[in-house]
Design a protein around this motif. Structure first.
Motif, short mmCIF file in Angstrom:
data_model
loop_
_atom_site.label_atom_id
_atom_site.label_comp_id
_atom_site.label_asym_id
_atom_site.label_seq_id
_atom_site.Cartn_x
_atom_site.Cartn_y
_atom_site.Cartn_z
N LEU A 13 59.18 15.86 72.42
CA LEU A 13 58.25 14.75 72.25
C LEU A 13 56.92 15.03 72.93
N THR A 14 56.97 15.71 74.06
CA THR A 14 55.74 15.97 74.83
C THR A 14 55.14 17.33 74.51
N GLY A 15 55.79 18.08 73.63
CA GLY A 15 55.33 19.44 73.34
C GLY A 15 54.02 19.49 72.58
N THR A 16 53.74 18.43 71.82
CA THR A 16 52.48 18.35 71.07
C THR A 16 51.65 17.22 71.66
N PRO A 17 50.71 17.53 72.57
CA PRO A 17 49.91 16.47 73.20
C PRO A 17 49.10 15.70 72.16
N LEU A 18 49.00 14.40 72.34
CA LEU A 18 48.18 13.58 71.47
C LEU A 18 46.74 13.62 71.95
N PRO A 19 45.77 13.37 71.07
CA PRO A 19 44.36 13.43 71.47
C PRO A 19 44.04 12.50 72.63
N ALA A 20 43.28 12.99 73.57
CA ALA A 20 42.89 12.16 74.72
C ALA A 20 41.76 11.22 74.35
N GLN A 21 40.89 11.66 73.42
CA GLN A 21 39.77 10.84 72.98
C GLN A 21 40.11 10.14 71.67
N PRO A 22 39.70 8.90 71.49
CA PRO A 22 39.97 8.19 70.23
C PRO A 22 39.34 8.93 69.05
N PRO A 23 40.09 9.16 67.98
CA PRO A 23 39.52 9.84 66.82
C PRO A 23 38.43 9.00 66.18
N SER A 24 37.53 9.68 65.47
CA SER A 24 36.44 8.97 64.82
C SER A 24 36.88 8.32 63.52
N SER A 25 37.92 8.87 62.89
CA SER A 25 38.41 8.33 61.63
C SER A 25 39.31 7.13 61.86
N GLY A 26 39.10 6.05 61.07
CA GLY A 26 39.95 4.88 61.20
C GLY A 26 41.39 5.16 60.86
N MET A 27 41.64 5.96 59.81
CA MET A 27 43.00 6.30 59.44
C MET A 27 43.68 7.11 60.53
N VAL A 28 42.94 8.07 61.12
CA VAL A 28 43.52 8.90 62.18
C VAL A 28 43.79 8.05 63.43
N THR A 29 42.91 7.10 63.71
CA THR A 29 43.14 6.19 64.84
C THR A 29 44.40 5.38 64.64
N ALA A 30 44.58 4.86 63.42
CA ALA A 30 45.78 4.10 63.11
C ALA A 30 47.02 4.99 63.23
N ALA A 31 46.93 6.22 62.74
CA ALA A 31 48.05 7.15 62.83
C ALA A 31 48.40 7.44 64.29
N LEU A 32 47.38 7.60 65.12
CA LEU A 32 47.60 7.87 66.54
C LEU A 32 48.33 6.69 67.19
N GLN A 33 47.93 5.47 66.84
CA GLN A 33 48.59 4.30 67.42
C GLN A 33 50.05 4.22 67.00
N MET A 34 50.32 4.51 65.74
CA MET A 34 51.71 4.48 65.27
C MET A 34 52.55 5.57 65.93
N ALA A 35 52.00 6.78 66.00
CA ALA A 35 52.72 7.88 66.62
C ALA A 35 52.98 7.61 68.10
N THR A 36 52.00 7.02 68.77
CA THR A 36 52.17 6.68 70.18
C THR A 36 53.29 5.67 70.36
N ALA A 37 53.33 4.66 69.48
CA ALA A 37 54.39 3.66 69.56
C ALA A 37 55.76 4.31 69.36
N LEU A 38 55.86 5.20 68.39
CA LEU A 38 57.13 5.89 68.16
C LEU A 38 57.53 6.73 69.36
N ARG A 39 56.59 7.47 69.89
CA ARG A 39 56.90 8.33 71.06
C ARG A 39 57.34 7.49 72.25
N ASP A 40 56.66 6.38 72.48
CA ASP A 40 57.02 5.53 73.61
C ASP A 40 58.45 5.00 73.46
N ILE A 41 58.79 4.57 72.25
CA ILE A 41 60.14 4.04 72.01
C ILE A 41 61.18 5.13 72.18
#
Length: 521
Positions: free
Chosen positions: A475-503
């Protein structure tokens, strides 16, 4: 023993989502209106009006409602209104007056359900494929206003946000999560379908978008179809409307009293991974589901067991030099067959099970849950697969003599024999399995507690903890971006992936606590 939860993508939810909606134009470039209520975190980052600026929404609604009447749809017109303002996402329905519990909200005939077939079957196709309805939608969208479904498709707006449609860099956010291999397999199948469908001019991205729209709005009624009102109601953890089939109709009723001004909602997923994979969102302040899981694959278990042996090969008979390469090859085949047989027996005990995701049925897993469930099965797998060959041979014949549908009895024999239980103790283990198992039960926690403390079990627990630690590292092997992405779709994807990883991280932490306490669940 109870079967694992089913997350087959072909097993469509009881109430489909409304957060991924087909576009009224072939380019599928529509977007949805901002919500005045709490929005899903995956969608809050980039919203535009659901209907292009300057479009007369009242005209669109009037045309749609006229179309519904032509299709003989009945609904509580005095109690509710369709709107794109003040709802959770896109279009939705707001109660205009109090709706009492049990009141019929709508009654939709087969003729008004997009993609319905002559079949009366309720079940969806066995394979996870949206191809039939996606191609039908593509055809109707090409017809534009000439389509008999035009008013319906005009309302059915939206830009899908499921991982199928994420940019490649955003799809990598799911590496190490429950959805990594699920998404890889789905993308492979989607491309194979597109190439085989014979439609000229449809690129891979457009086909994925169409299939994502279909997946998020289709229900299994009438052979699989998109049902008015059913796709329009937004998601809520505590919904106020439910749908069911009644003969040739889909009927919605209020499940509780609904006050005037309240949005009509439904629930349509049992796990967070389902919400992300099929519908492309996770609600704000999301509370994990009881059925959220973190899967441990057989491959990962075997990797840990191999590392635990310090690189030494499993104990096996060596072919003599006189036998040459043919004997060495025969020994390799025999060892592979023995390993397969052992795995098959572990599966028969209920400790390992095929992945419930479509396309991954050949992937064997143990599912861990937030309350520690699944840890006993994991220990059972480590106990069986970690046993040396001599110990396993002593129990294999007895296990093979038990009926294939007697998973609880196989589990009892496996635990008893590998832990050196006496005949009387083994008989008691079978009684425990019969009491705790059955169709809806799980005998593994009670079986392991019955033989504790035993060196074999303690060793299996240690190995199980190593597996959990290794799974966490993925789960931690692929670090997520530290800075918010500029793309709205990528930002949404990051939020979803973060929620999954946290769970999944919290599930693994609970599993480790359970294992270290040796209080199996």
């Amino acid at each position: 023993m109870a079967p694992p939860g089913n997350r087959h993508a072909s097993t469509l939810p009881a109430q489909p989502a409304t957060d991924s909606r087909p576009s009224p134009i072939p380019a599928l470039n529509g977007s949805r209106s901002p919500s005045e209520q709490t929005r899903s975190c995956a969608q809050a980052s980039s919203r535009a009006p659901a209907v292009p600026f300057g479009t007369d929404q009242s005209a669109i609604i009037q045309a749609y409602e006229a179309w519904l009447r032509e299709r003989r749809v009945r609904w509580a017109t005095a109690c509710m209104k369709l709107t794109s303002g003040g709802v959770i996402s896109g279009w939705g329905y707001i109660a205009t007056q109090r709706i009492e519990k049990g009141k019929e909200i709508c009654r939709v005939p087969r003729a008004a359900c997009f993609g319905s077939t002559a079949s009366a079957d309720i079940e969806p196709p066995a394979l996870d494929s949206q191809q039939r309805i996606a191609l039908l939608m593509y055809k109707e969208l090409q017809l534009s206003s000439k389509s008999t479904w035009a008013p319906f498709l005009e309302i059915l707006t939206g830009k899908p946000a499921s991982p199928w449609c994420w940019p490649a860099d955003a799809q990598r956010f799911l590496e190490g999560t429950e959805l990594e291999h699920v998404l890889q397999e789905k993308l492979r199948r989607l491309e194979a379908e597109r190439k085989s469908c014979g439609v000229q001019g449809m690129d891979a991205g457009e086909y994925r978008r169409l299939c994502a729209l279909v997946a998020s709005t289709t229900n299994p009624w009438f052979g699989g179809s998109i049902v008015p009102f059913n796709w329009t109601l937004n998601y809520a953890r505590h919904p106020n409307v439910s749908f069911e089939a009644e003969g040739g109709y889909v009927v919605a009723r209020a499940t509780r009293a609904i006050s005037a001004g309240t949005e009509l909602t439904q629930e349509y997923a049992e796990t967070t991974s389902e919400l992300v994979y099929r519908y492309g969102f996770v609600p704000d302040a999301h509370v994990p589901f009881d059925e959220d899981v973190c899967s441990i694959s057989l491959e990962l278990i075997q990797e840990v067991l191999a590392a635990d042996s310090d690189g030494r090969a499993p104990k096996r008979s060596r072919p003599s030099a006189a036998r040459g390469r043919a004997s060495a090859s025969a020994a390799s085949v025999a060892n592979a067959a023995a390993s397969s047989s052992r795995t098959s027996l572990v599966c028969a005990s209920g400790a390992l099970a095929p992945s419930p995701w479509d396309g991954l049925e050949g992937r064997l897993t143990v599912e861990l849950r937030r309350d520690g469930r699944g840890t006993a099965q994991l220990v059972g797998v480590m106990l069986a697969l970690g046993a040396d060959d001599d110990a396993w041979i002593a129990v294999a014949k007895e296990l093979e003599s038990i009926g294939g549908d007697e998973d609880d009895a196989i589990a009892a024999s496996l635990v008893g024999r590998l832990c050196g239980a006496s005949a009387d103790a083994l008989e008691r283990l079978h009684e425990v399995a019969a009491l705790e198992g059955g169709e809806d039960g799980d005998p593994w926690p009670a079986l392991l507690q019955s033989v504790m403390p035993r060196m074999a079990v303690s060793s299996a627990v240690t190995k199980a903890i190593q597996v959990v630690e290794r799974r966490r590292s993925l789960l931690t092997g692929t670090p997520l971006p530290a800075q918010p992405p500029s793309s709205g779709m990528v930002t949404a994807a990051l939020q979803m992936a973060t929620a999954l990883r946290d769970i999944e991280t919290s599930i693994l932490a609970a599993a480790e606590r359970t294992l270290r306490a040796e209080k199996f669940a």
